[in-house]
Write an enzyme that holds these catalytic residues in place. Structure first.
Site, PDB file in Angstrom:
ATOM      1  N   HIS A  67       0.831  -1.213   0.000  1.00  0.00           N
ATOM      2  CA  HIS A  67       0.000   0.000   0.000  1.00  0.00           C
ATOM      3  C   HIS A  67       0.861   1.256   0.000  1.00  0.00           C
ATOM      4  O   HIS A  67       1.822   1.347   0.759  1.00  0.00           O
ATOM      5  CB  HIS A  67      -0.924   0.009   1.221  1.00  0.00           C
ATOM      6  CG  HIS A  67      -2.062  -0.946   1.085  1.00  0.00           C
ATOM      7  ND1 HIS A  67      -1.894  -2.322   1.132  1.00  0.00           N
ATOM      8  CD2 HIS A  67      -3.376  -0.737   0.847  1.00  0.00           C
ATOM      9  CE1 HIS A  67      -3.068  -2.902   0.945  1.00  0.00           C
ATOM     10  NE2 HIS A  67      -3.980  -1.986   0.767  1.00  0.00           N
ATOM     11  N   PRO A  68       0.493   2.245  -0.808  1.00  0.00           N
ATOM     12  CA  PRO A  68       1.246   3.507  -0.806  1.00  0.00           C
ATOM     13  C   PRO A  68       0.932   4.297   0.460  1.00  0.00           C
ATOM     14  O   PRO A  68      -0.187   4.227   0.975  1.00  0.00           O
ATOM     15  CB  PRO A  68       0.706   4.240  -2.039  1.00  0.00           C
ATOM     16  CG  PRO A  68      -0.710   3.759  -2.172  1.00  0.00           C
ATOM     17  CD  PRO A  68      -0.692   2.321  -1.714  1.00  0.00           C
ATOM     18  N   GLN A  85      -5.513   6.922  -6.003  1.00  0.00           N
ATOM     19  CA  GLN A  85      -5.603   8.351  -6.309  1.00  0.00           C
ATOM     20  C   GLN A  85      -6.984   8.877  -5.917  1.00  0.00           C
ATOM     21  O   GLN A  85      -7.133   9.877  -5.219  1.00  0.00           O
ATOM     22  CB  GLN A  85      -5.339   8.588  -7.807  1.00  0.00           C
ATOM     23  CG  GLN A  85      -5.465  10.035  -8.275  1.00  0.00           C
ATOM     24  CD  GLN A  85      -4.470  10.975  -7.632  1.00  0.00           C
ATOM     25  OE1 GLN A  85      -3.315  10.621  -7.396  1.00  0.00           O
ATOM     26  NE2 GLN A  85      -4.912  12.167  -7.284  1.00  0.00           N
ATOM     27  N   GLU A  86      -8.029   8.156  -6.340  1.00  0.00           N
ATOM     28  CA  GLU A  86      -9.405   8.574  -6.028  1.00  0.00           C
ATOM     29  C   GLU A  86      -9.631   8.598  -4.515  1.00  0.00           C
ATOM     30  O   GLU A  86     -10.166   9.532  -3.941  1.00  0.00           O
ATOM     31  CB  GLU A  86     -10.404   7.592  -6.655  1.00  0.00           C
ATOM     32  CG  GLU A  86     -10.683   7.820  -8.123  1.00  0.00           C
ATOM     33  CD  GLU A  86     -11.444   6.637  -8.747  1.00  0.00           C
ATOM     34  OE1 GLU A  86     -11.348   6.481  -9.968  1.00  0.00           O
ATOM     35  OE2 GLU A  86     -12.107   5.872  -7.998  1.00  0.00           O
ATOM     36  N   GLN A  88      -7.398   8.688  -2.005  1.00  0.00           N
ATOM     37  CA  GLN A  88      -6.597   9.665  -1.264  1.00  0.00           C
ATOM     38  C   GLN A  88      -7.111  11.078  -1.509  1.00  0.00           C
ATOM     39  O   GLN A  88      -7.158  11.886  -0.576  1.00  0.00           O
ATOM     40  CB  GLN A  88      -5.114   9.534  -1.645  1.00  0.00           C
ATOM     41  CG  GLN A  88      -4.509   8.225  -1.182  1.00  0.00           C
ATOM     42  CD  GLN A  88      -3.025   8.316  -0.853  1.00  0.00           C
ATOM     43  OE1 GLN A  88      -2.494   9.388  -0.549  1.00  0.00           O
ATOM     44  NE2 GLN A  88      -2.353   7.179  -0.900  1.00  0.00           N
ATOM     45  N   ILE A 121      -5.322   2.763   6.165  1.00  0.00           N
ATOM     46  CA  ILE A 121      -6.684   3.045   6.649  1.00  0.00           C
ATOM     47  C   ILE A 121      -7.561   3.208   5.415  1.00  0.00           C
ATOM     48  O   ILE A 121      -7.070   3.577   4.343  1.00  0.00           O
ATOM     49  CB  ILE A 121      -6.680   4.334   7.517  1.00  0.00           C
ATOM     50  CG1 ILE A 121      -8.007   4.486   8.281  1.00  0.00           C
ATOM     51  CG2 ILE A 121      -6.413   5.566   6.663  1.00  0.00           C
ATOM     52  CD1 ILE A 121      -7.949   5.562   9.367  1.00  0.00           C
TER      53      ILE A 121
HETATM   54  N1  2AL Z   1      -1.758   3.819   3.314  1.00  0.00           N
HETATM   55  C1  2AL Z   1      -3.070   3.843   2.979  1.00  0.00           C
HETATM   56  O1  2AL Z   1      -3.957   3.735   3.810  1.00  0.00           O
HETATM   57  N2  2AL Z   1      -3.337   4.010   1.639  1.00  0.00           N
HETATM   58  C2  2AL Z   1      -4.619   4.049   1.168  1.00  0.00           C
HETATM   59  N3  2AL Z   1      -5.779   3.884   1.801  1.00  0.00           N
HETATM   60  C3  2AL Z   1      -6.807   3.995   0.892  1.00  0.00           C
HETATM   61  O2  2AL Z   1      -8.001   3.918   1.116  1.00  0.00           O
HETATM   62  N4  2AL Z   1      -6.286   4.224  -0.348  1.00  0.00           N
HETATM   63  C4  2AL Z   1      -4.919   4.277  -0.222  1.00  0.00           C
HETATM   64  O3  2AL Z   1      -4.063   4.484  -1.096  1.00  0.00           O
END
Ligand code: 2AL
Length: 174
Positions: A67-68, A85-86, A88, A121
């Protein structure tokens, strides 16, 4: 999309459609294709959840490491997947000011140093303030508790992405 259409997909088309329901883990839908025919969307979700929960701790941590970061390097450089992207941007992670960016960087770094995997999250279900609060709170967990908590968030993200695919397909059909 009708479940019988999903059940009739070749594994190539199934992976093409559902390949990123768990961020950068196409192995998971590729594996659960073996369990078709699915009763309904919830059945697909249940198989994905079961697959993830059956992984050893290292496997679960591997899923998390795909996960980024929220408001991290990929966000800054625009290299997030379409779904991330959407998600975040919906949580306001793409329009942070410099102080907020620094705060997220510091908290994410502290989290990764403590647990060895990134803070995850379900961004769609949380505001910017919720995310900062959760990140600060969850830093206090022990590793085992936090691993399970983070995996719970992965399954929430997956559930919303699955619905998005199925509903968007229905919209195109109408
Ligand atoms: N580290 C993250 O929680 N990343 C992310 N959560 C999301 O709902 N989309 C993401 O990229």
């Amino acid at each position: 999309m009708e479940i019988n259409v999903v059940n009739a997909l070749t594994y190539e088309d199934f992976v093409k459609l559902f390949g990123n329901v768990v961020e950068k883990c196409p192995l998971i839908p590729a594996a659960i294709w073996s369990y078709r025919p699915f009763k309904d969307l919830a059945d697909i979700e249940a198989h994905i959840r079961e697959f993830i929960h059956s992984l050893p701790d290292s496997g679960k941590e591997g899923v998390l490491r795909c996960h980024p970061d929220l408001a991290g390097r990929d966000t800054q450089s625009g290299t997030l997947t379409r779904e991330s992207q959407e998600e975040q941007s919906q949580a306001g992670m793409t329009t942070l000011d410099s102080a907020e960016s620094l705060q997220m960087y510091r908290l994410n770094t502290e989290y990764k140093e403590r647990f060895g995997f990134p803070f995850v999250i379900c961004a769609r279900l949380n505001s910017k303030a919720d995310i900062v609060c959760q990140l600060s709170e969850r830093l206090k967990n022990d590793r085992a508790t936090e691993r399970e908590r983070a995996i719970e968030e992965v399954t929430k993200i997956c559930s919303l992405r699955l619905r998005n695919i199925v509903l968007s397909d229905i919209q195109t059909k109408l």
